[in-house]
Design a protein around this motif. Structure first.
Motif, short mmCIF file in Angstrom:
data_model
loop_
_atom_site.label_atom_id
_atom_site.label_comp_id
_atom_site.label_asym_id
_atom_site.label_seq_id
_atom_site.Cartn_x
_atom_site.Cartn_y
_atom_site.Cartn_z
N ARG A 96 -12.37 97.79 -59.26
CA ARG A 96 -13.60 97.23 -59.89
C ARG A 96 -13.27 96.50 -61.18
NH1 ARG A 96 -17.46 94.33 -59.14
NH2 ARG A 96 -19.25 94.63 -60.46
N ILE A 97 -12.31 97.00 -61.97
CA ILE A 97 -11.91 96.33 -63.20
C ILE A 97 -11.29 94.97 -62.88
CG2 ILE A 97 -10.22 96.44 -65.10
CD1 ILE A 97 -10.81 99.47 -65.23
N ARG A 98 -10.45 94.92 -61.83
CA ARG A 98 -9.85 93.64 -61.43
C ARG A 98 -10.94 92.66 -60.99
NH1 ARG A 98 -5.68 96.87 -59.41
NH2 ARG A 98 -6.65 96.99 -57.35
N GLU A 99 -11.93 93.16 -60.22
CA GLU A 99 -13.03 92.29 -59.78
C GLU A 99 -13.79 91.75 -60.98
OE1 GLU A 99 -15.39 94.77 -57.27
OE2 GLU A 99 -14.01 94.64 -55.57
N LEU A 100 -14.09 92.62 -61.95
CA LEU A 100 -14.82 92.17 -63.14
C LEU A 100 -13.98 91.20 -63.96
CD1 LEU A 100 -16.54 95.51 -64.25
CD2 LEU A 100 -17.64 93.50 -63.24
N ALA A 101 -12.68 91.46 -64.07
CA ALA A 101 -11.80 90.53 -64.80
C ALA A 101 -11.74 89.18 -64.10
CB ALA A 101 -10.41 91.13 -64.92
N ASP A 102 -11.69 89.16 -62.77
CA ASP A 102 -11.69 87.91 -62.02
C ASP A 102 -12.99 87.17 -62.22
OD1 ASP A 102 -9.16 88.49 -61.12
OD2 ASP A 102 -9.81 89.19 -59.12
N GLU A 103 -14.13 87.91 -62.20
CA GLU A 103 -15.43 87.29 -62.44
C GLU A 103 -15.49 86.71 -63.85
OE1 GLU A 103 -18.85 89.75 -61.69
OE2 GLU A 103 -18.09 90.36 -59.73
N ALA A 104 -14.94 87.46 -64.83
CA ALA A 104 -14.95 86.97 -66.21
C ALA A 104 -14.11 85.71 -66.34
CB ALA A 104 -14.43 88.05 -67.14
N ALA A 105 -12.97 85.67 -65.64
CA ALA A 105 -12.13 84.47 -65.71
C ALA A 105 -12.79 83.29 -65.02
CB ALA A 105 -10.78 84.77 -65.07
N ALA A 106 -13.58 83.56 -63.99
CA ALA A 106 -14.27 82.50 -63.26
C ALA A 106 -15.59 82.10 -63.89
CB ALA A 106 -14.49 82.93 -61.82
N ASP A 107 -16.04 82.80 -64.90
CA ASP A 107 -17.34 82.53 -65.55
C ASP A 107 -17.24 81.20 -66.30
OD1 ASP A 107 -19.81 82.64 -66.71
OD2 ASP A 107 -19.44 84.44 -67.90
N PRO A 108 -18.14 80.28 -66.02
CA PRO A 108 -18.09 78.98 -66.71
C PRO A 108 -18.42 79.11 -68.21
CG PRO A 108 -19.96 79.07 -65.20
CD PRO A 108 -19.19 80.33 -65.01
N ASP A 109 -19.08 80.19 -68.59
CA ASP A 109 -19.45 80.37 -69.99
C ASP A 109 -18.43 81.22 -70.75
OD1 ASP A 109 -21.79 78.97 -69.55
OD2 ASP A 109 -22.93 80.77 -69.02
N ALA A 110 -17.25 81.46 -70.19
CA ALA A 110 -16.25 82.37 -70.78
C ALA A 110 -15.78 81.90 -72.14
CB ALA A 110 -15.06 82.52 -69.84
N GLY A 111 -15.73 80.60 -72.42
CA GLY A 111 -15.22 80.11 -73.70
C GLY A 111 -16.28 79.96 -74.77
N LYS A 112 -17.52 80.24 -74.48
CA LYS A 112 -18.60 80.08 -75.45
C LYS A 112 -18.63 81.26 -76.42
CE LYS A 112 -21.53 77.24 -72.57
NZ LYS A 112 -22.81 77.08 -71.96
N PRO A 113 -19.10 81.05 -77.65
CA PRO A 113 -19.15 82.13 -78.63
C PRO A 113 -20.24 83.16 -78.38
CG PRO A 113 -19.96 80.09 -79.61
CD PRO A 113 -19.48 79.76 -78.23
N VAL A 114 -21.17 82.91 -77.50
CA VAL A 114 -22.23 83.88 -77.18
C VAL A 114 -22.03 84.35 -75.76
CG1 VAL A 114 -23.92 82.95 -78.78
CG2 VAL A 114 -23.80 82.02 -76.48
N LEU A 115 -22.61 85.51 -75.47
CA LEU A 115 -22.48 86.08 -74.13
C LEU A 115 -23.65 85.62 -73.27
CD1 LEU A 115 -21.51 89.76 -75.01
CD2 LEU A 115 -20.00 87.92 -74.28
N GLY A 116 -23.30 85.25 -72.05
CA GLY A 116 -24.33 84.89 -71.10
C GLY A 116 -24.77 86.13 -70.34
N SER A 117 -25.77 85.93 -69.48
CA SER A 117 -26.32 87.07 -68.73
C SER A 117 -25.28 87.68 -67.80
CB SER A 117 -27.56 86.64 -67.95
OG SER A 117 -27.20 85.64 -67.00
N SER A 118 -24.41 86.87 -67.22
CA SER A 118 -23.38 87.42 -66.33
C SER A 118 -22.36 88.25 -67.12
CB SER A 118 -22.68 86.31 -65.55
OG SER A 118 -22.03 85.43 -66.44
#
Length: 127
Positions: A96-118
């Protein structure tokens, strides 16, 4: 007794004393022999009791060792089962941690200073 005294050429009172001492020695010897036999019978009886007690203790010791072995084996089995459960849960968490890390890496908002809903959803899943 007089004829023994005459035969030996001594006074009759000496023969009487010797006869009394011989009789006393014979009676003492008989008493000692009887007492020794009684002691031996008692020794045999008590040795039998001691042997029975030792046998009972040996039996109890063997039973206790067997009980401890069984208890240890049961504890080891429970431990192995619990370790297997923990390893399965750990494996599930790592997946599950790997899945969440993969989702975080694939998140288009990963580089923004605020957190998105995902991102918030992933953080909440970790808690």
């Amino acid at each position: 007794m007089m004829w023994i005294a005459k035969l030996l050429g001594v006074d009759k009172w000496i023969v009487g004393v010797i006869a009394a001492l011989a009789l006393l020695a014979a009676v003492g010897g008989a008493v000692a022999y009887i007492d020794h036999r009684g002691y031996q019978r008692a020794a045999v009886a008590y040795q039998a009791r001691i042997d029975k007690i030792v046998g009972d203790y040996k039996t109890a010791e063997i039973a206790e060792v067997e009980r401890q072995i069984a208890a240890n084996n049961a504890a080891k089995a429970r431990e192995a089962s619990r370790i297997a459960e923990m390893q399965a849960a750990n494996s599930k968490l790592e997946t599950r941690i790997r899945e969440l890390a993969d989702e975080a890496a694939a998140d288009p908002d990963a580089g923004k200073p605020v957190l998105g809903s995902s991102s918030v959803r992933r953080i909440n899943e970790v808690r």
